[in-house]
Design a protein around this motif. Sequence first.
Motif, PDB file in Angstrom:
ATOM      1  N   ARG A 154     -13.391   7.256   7.556  1.00  0.00           N
ATOM      2  CA  ARG A 154     -12.169   6.716   6.949  1.00  0.00           C
ATOM      3  C   ARG A 154     -12.429   6.310   5.513  1.00  0.00           C
ATOM      4  NH1 ARG A 154      -8.178   3.606  10.645  1.00  0.00           N
ATOM      5  NH2 ARG A 154      -8.403   4.658  12.619  1.00  0.00           N
ATOM      6  N   GLN A 155     -13.563   5.681   5.301  1.00  0.00           N
ATOM      7  CA  GLN A 155     -13.910   5.209   3.958  1.00  0.00           C
ATOM      8  C   GLN A 155     -13.989   6.392   2.996  1.00  0.00           C
ATOM      9  OE1 GLN A 155     -15.800   1.740   4.017  1.00  0.00           O
ATOM     10  NE2 GLN A 155     -14.912   1.552   1.991  1.00  0.00           N
ATOM     11  N   ASP A 183      -0.182  -5.005   3.194  1.00  0.00           N
ATOM     12  CA  ASP A 183      -0.191  -3.985   4.244  1.00  0.00           C
ATOM     13  C   ASP A 183       0.236  -4.659   5.545  1.00  0.00           C
ATOM     14  OD1 ASP A 183      -0.400  -1.500   5.352  1.00  0.00           O
ATOM     15  OD2 ASP A 183      -2.552  -1.293   5.048  1.00  0.00           O
ATOM     16  N   ARG A 213      -0.360   7.309  -4.573  1.00  0.00           N
ATOM     17  CA  ARG A 213      -1.245   7.965  -3.605  1.00  0.00           C
ATOM     18  C   ARG A 213      -0.915   9.445  -3.614  1.00  0.00           C
ATOM     19  NH1 ARG A 213      -1.905   5.274   2.332  1.00  0.00           N
ATOM     20  NH2 ARG A 213      -3.953   6.119   2.865  1.00  0.00           N
ATOM     21  N   SER A 272      -8.271   8.401  -3.179  1.00  0.00           N
ATOM     22  CA  SER A 272      -6.920   8.878  -2.888  1.00  0.00           C
ATOM     23  C   SER A 272      -5.862   8.020  -3.567  1.00  0.00           C
ATOM     24  CB  SER A 272      -6.674   8.922  -1.381  1.00  0.00           C
ATOM     25  OG  SER A 272      -6.681   7.624  -0.841  1.00  0.00           O
ATOM     26  N   ALA A 279     -10.466   7.751   2.321  1.00  0.00           N
ATOM     27  CA  ALA A 279      -9.607   6.869   1.532  1.00  0.00           C
ATOM     28  C   ALA A 279     -10.052   6.808   0.077  1.00  0.00           C
ATOM     29  CB  ALA A 279      -9.606   5.469   2.141  1.00  0.00           C
ATOM     30  N   GLN A 295       2.330   5.012   0.505  1.00  0.00           N
ATOM     31  CA  GLN A 295       2.147   6.082   1.491  1.00  0.00           C
ATOM     32  C   GLN A 295       2.253   7.427   0.803  1.00  0.00           C
ATOM     33  OE1 GLN A 295       5.113   5.768   4.527  1.00  0.00           O
ATOM     34  NE2 GLN A 295       3.815   4.595   5.885  1.00  0.00           N
ATOM     35  N   ILE A 312       0.858  -1.187   0.000  1.00  0.00           N
ATOM     36  CA  ILE A 312       0.000   0.000   0.000  1.00  0.00           C
ATOM     37  C   ILE A 312       0.893   1.236   0.000  1.00  0.00           C
ATOM     38  CG2 ILE A 312      -1.394   1.377   1.606  1.00  0.00           C
ATOM     39  CD1 ILE A 312      -3.270  -0.352   0.419  1.00  0.00           C
ATOM     40  N   SER A 364      -4.556  12.870   2.478  1.00  0.00           N
ATOM     41  CA  SER A 364      -5.884  12.880   3.095  1.00  0.00           C
ATOM     42  C   SER A 364      -5.674  13.031   4.592  1.00  0.00           C
ATOM     43  CB  SER A 364      -6.625  11.579   2.785  1.00  0.00           C
ATOM     44  OG  SER A 364      -5.897  10.476   3.261  1.00  0.00           O
ATOM     45  N   SER A 370     -10.703   0.102   5.308  1.00  0.00           N
ATOM     46  CA  SER A 370     -11.182   1.095   4.342  1.00  0.00           C
ATOM     47  C   SER A 370     -10.081   1.517   3.358  1.00  0.00           C
ATOM     48  CB  SER A 370     -11.747   2.320   5.068  1.00  0.00           C
ATOM     49  OG  SER A 370     -10.775   2.891   5.905  1.00  0.00           O
ATOM     50  N   THR A 371      -8.836   1.627   3.829  1.00  0.00           N
ATOM     51  CA  THR A 371      -7.738   1.992   2.925  1.00  0.00           C
ATOM     52  C   THR A 371      -7.506   0.890   1.903  1.00  0.00           C
ATOM     53  OG1 THR A 371      -6.726   3.231   4.729  1.00  0.00           O
ATOM     54  CG2 THR A 371      -5.336   2.738   2.846  1.00  0.00           C
ATOM     55  N   GLN A 394      -6.065   9.281   9.742  1.00  0.00           N
ATOM     56  CA  GLN A 394      -7.210   8.413   9.968  1.00  0.00           C
ATOM     57  C   GLN A 394      -7.536   8.217  11.454  1.00  0.00           C
ATOM     58  OE1 GLN A 394      -8.582   6.321   6.885  1.00  0.00           O
ATOM     59  NE2 GLN A 394      -7.987   8.382   6.374  1.00  0.00           N
TER      60      GLN A 394
END
Length: 273
Positions: A216-217, A238, A201, A223, A220, A166, A164, A205, A245-246, A208
């Motif tokens: 959060r949803q 991850d 990304r 993004s 995310a 950053q 994921i 944002s 959610s991410t 969180q």
Amino acid sequence: MSPAGQEHVREERPGAVPKAPLRRSSFLFRLTRLLGFSEHRCPVCGTPVEDDGAGGSGPEAGMLAHGLCPACARALGPYVGGRCRACGLPLPWPAAGQPLLCGDCLASPPPWQGLALYGQYHGPLRQLILRFKHGGKPALAFLLAGMLADAASCLPLPDAVLGIPQHEDHLRRRGYNQAHELAVALGLLLSLPVRPGLLRRPADSPHQTGLTAAQRQRNAAGSFQAADVRGLHLWLVDDIITTGSTLRAACAELRRAGAARVDVLALARTPRP
Ligand SMILES: [Zn+2]
Ligand SMILES: [Zn+2]
């Protein structure tokens, strides 16, 4: 590894054809032997380890193979309880014949096809992840990637693996992206291409922490930006699944960009917030 891998969440949609099982890794142990060190030390507590764990049994046997001492291997064994087969949330075992899905996943199934999850985010596993994540110990990536590889041993091998991503300001603060480091180590262990450039990304944002799952949803969503991933089977890595959610947003973007299949791999799942 015993008994027969039922410790891990290894979910596949019906019809998925598993490729060859992943080879087991004991990277740290083999490396120290290869380099001719007379003494191997447990990578968690530093205790000298004499045995390579070949004779071990029980849920901790796989961890002995990673060169841990028996005490750390026991403490870091995989989670064996019931949990949601889609998101890994711990659940009481259901009655026979009932689906093992949490309410969220029943209402809104996650966009990934397979999930490989090692354990729950508490105790020694949490300590180890925190050391890796905040303690500037990227070398632990190989131990943790070995655990991910064990958890993923029933998933079909992908075309590529990626962490994921950053945001850049997070990266500057921490110095490295722990999800990317895990993906790189996993790629080395299993000889898989690592392709971090497939997902970006770009926009920051809000942090969180302290937000509800719905907030959060919303944060995310949108993004992530995927490259052309048409037809690819990807493993998205991850360290921890908190609300998911991410991962949902990242996976949805990869599917939107044409990924044929996305599996999610994580070390640990937190309890419901
Ligand atoms: Zn130890
Ligand atoms: Zn779930």
